[in-house]
Design a protein around this motif. Structure first.
Motif, PDB file in Angstrom:
ATOM      1  N   LYS A 220     -49.121 -56.523  49.489  1.00  0.00           N
ATOM      2  CA  LYS A 220     -49.149 -55.375  48.167  1.00  0.00           C
ATOM      3  C   LYS A 220     -50.755 -55.519  48.243  1.00  0.00           C
ATOM      4  CE  LYS A 220     -44.982 -56.678  45.742  1.00  0.00           C
ATOM      5  NZ  LYS A 220     -44.536 -57.283  44.517  1.00  0.00           N
ATOM      6  N   ALA A 221     -51.265 -56.643  48.554  1.00  0.00           N
ATOM      7  CA  ALA A 221     -53.079 -56.353  48.427  1.00  0.00           C
ATOM      8  C   ALA A 221     -53.434 -55.651  49.688  1.00  0.00           C
ATOM      9  CB  ALA A 221     -53.285 -58.061  48.701  1.00  0.00           C
ATOM     10  N   PHE A 222     -52.878 -55.821  50.668  1.00  0.00           N
ATOM     11  CA  PHE A 222     -53.447 -54.828  51.781  1.00  0.00           C
ATOM     12  C   PHE A 222     -53.286 -53.407  51.620  1.00  0.00           C
ATOM     13  CE2 PHE A 222     -51.968 -58.499  55.053  1.00  0.00           C
ATOM     14  CZ  PHE A 222     -53.058 -59.325  54.620  1.00  0.00           C
ATOM     15  N   GLU A 223     -51.975 -53.129  50.862  1.00  0.00           N
ATOM     16  CA  GLU A 223     -51.897 -51.702  50.484  1.00  0.00           C
ATOM     17  C   GLU A 223     -53.012 -51.194  49.474  1.00  0.00           C
ATOM     18  OE1 GLU A 223     -50.772 -48.013  48.456  1.00  0.00           O
ATOM     19  OE2 GLU A 223     -50.861 -50.070  47.491  1.00  0.00           O
ATOM     20  N   LYS A 224     -53.417 -52.114  48.633  1.00  0.00           N
ATOM     21  CA  LYS A 224     -54.367 -51.678  47.495  1.00  0.00           C
ATOM     22  C   LYS A 224     -55.757 -51.453  47.972  1.00  0.00           C
ATOM     23  CE  LYS A 224     -56.182 -53.508  43.273  1.00  0.00           C
ATOM     24  NZ  LYS A 224     -56.209 -54.392  42.163  1.00  0.00           N
ATOM     25  N   ILE A 225     -55.936 -52.482  49.251  1.00  0.00           N
ATOM     26  CA  ILE A 225     -57.194 -51.762  49.842  1.00  0.00           C
ATOM     27  C   ILE A 225     -57.360 -50.916  50.985  1.00  0.00           C
ATOM     28  CG2 ILE A 225     -58.370 -54.225  48.932  1.00  0.00           C
ATOM     29  CD1 ILE A 225     -58.054 -55.156  51.791  1.00  0.00           C
ATOM     30  N   GLY A 226     -55.988 -50.284  50.987  1.00  0.00           N
ATOM     31  CA  GLY A 226     -55.800 -49.441  52.009  1.00  0.00           C
ATOM     32  C   GLY A 226     -55.908 -49.803  53.750  1.00  0.00           C
TER      33      GLY A 226
END
Length: 218
Positions: free
Chosen positions: A173-179
């Motif tokens: 989810k964190a990786f998705e947030k930063i693209g």
């Protein structure tokens, strides 16, 4: 003799771009929140806006926020992001800065290892990734438990497969947030900007097997 027809590029030249009204607010919000922008779906419009005004936007962030507009990758793999200057933490409010937690960085190491080193090239499921860590990487489990426990300030006895699965899910989810990835429920796709991870942590990733196995003996 100087060319008097050359237009000077300023920190606000990008505002004259026809796309500024539609794209700049979204680009600015995304970059300041730590997102990487690349040629991917709706981001492609943002990417082209930055690419067409790169020098002006660079000046804007450097002069007014003390941060640097950077890029990685080439051609279709190129991506943009904001980075801090060597001697400054910038003027972007702390609430807008997104820092990856240490345990998420470790999950990133393992995701990179799985896909780009061990050739799980079709890996696109979070649950499948969790299963790979539990079963296919049995020899790394103790070391992985130790580094994750240390990163989460837990005792090694408190780290379980369930906690590891939860850490992996939160990291994605964190990786998705930063693209770095696109995440749709259980399915994900790694994006070009994920390659910033080995750029930042090459020493760890290039020696990841040895590093994790060494942690298991501590």
């Amino acid at each position: 003799m100087a060319d008097n027809n050359t237009t000077e590029i300023t920190p606000w030249s990008f505002l004259a771009d026809s796309g500024a009204e539609n794209y700049f607010a979204k680009v600015d919000y995304a970059l300041k929140n730590g997102r990487h922008i690349q040629q991917w779906k709706e981001q492609a419009f943002w990417f082209r806006f930055i690419a067409n005004n790169e020098e002006s936007i660079k000046q804007y962030y450097r002069n007014y926020f003390g941060v640097s507009l950077e890029h990685g990758g080439e051609a279709n793999e190129k991506y943009y992001y904001l980075d801090f200057m060597p001697d400054s933490r910038g003027n972007i409010p702390v609430d807008n800065r997104h820092f990856l937690q240490n345990e998420f960085v470790i999950v990133g190491f393992m995701l990179y290892k799985a896909i780009f080193i061990d050739n799980y090239i079709e890996l696109s499921s979070v649950k499948a990734f969790q299963r790979i860590l539990r079963q296919d990487y049995e020899e790394f489990k103790e070391g992985l438990f130790r580094v994750l426990a240390k990163a989460k300030s837990l005792k090694i006895t408190q780290m379980t497969e369930g906690k590891m699965d939860s850490t992996v899910a939160n990291a994605m989810k964190a990786f998705e947030k930063i693209g770095w990835i696109e995440l749709q429920e259980d399915n994900f796709e790694v994006l070009p900007s994920f390659q910033r991870l080995p750029k930042l942590y090459a020493d760890y990733i290039n020696n990841i097997d040895e590093w994790i196995k060494t942690e298991a003996t501590k």
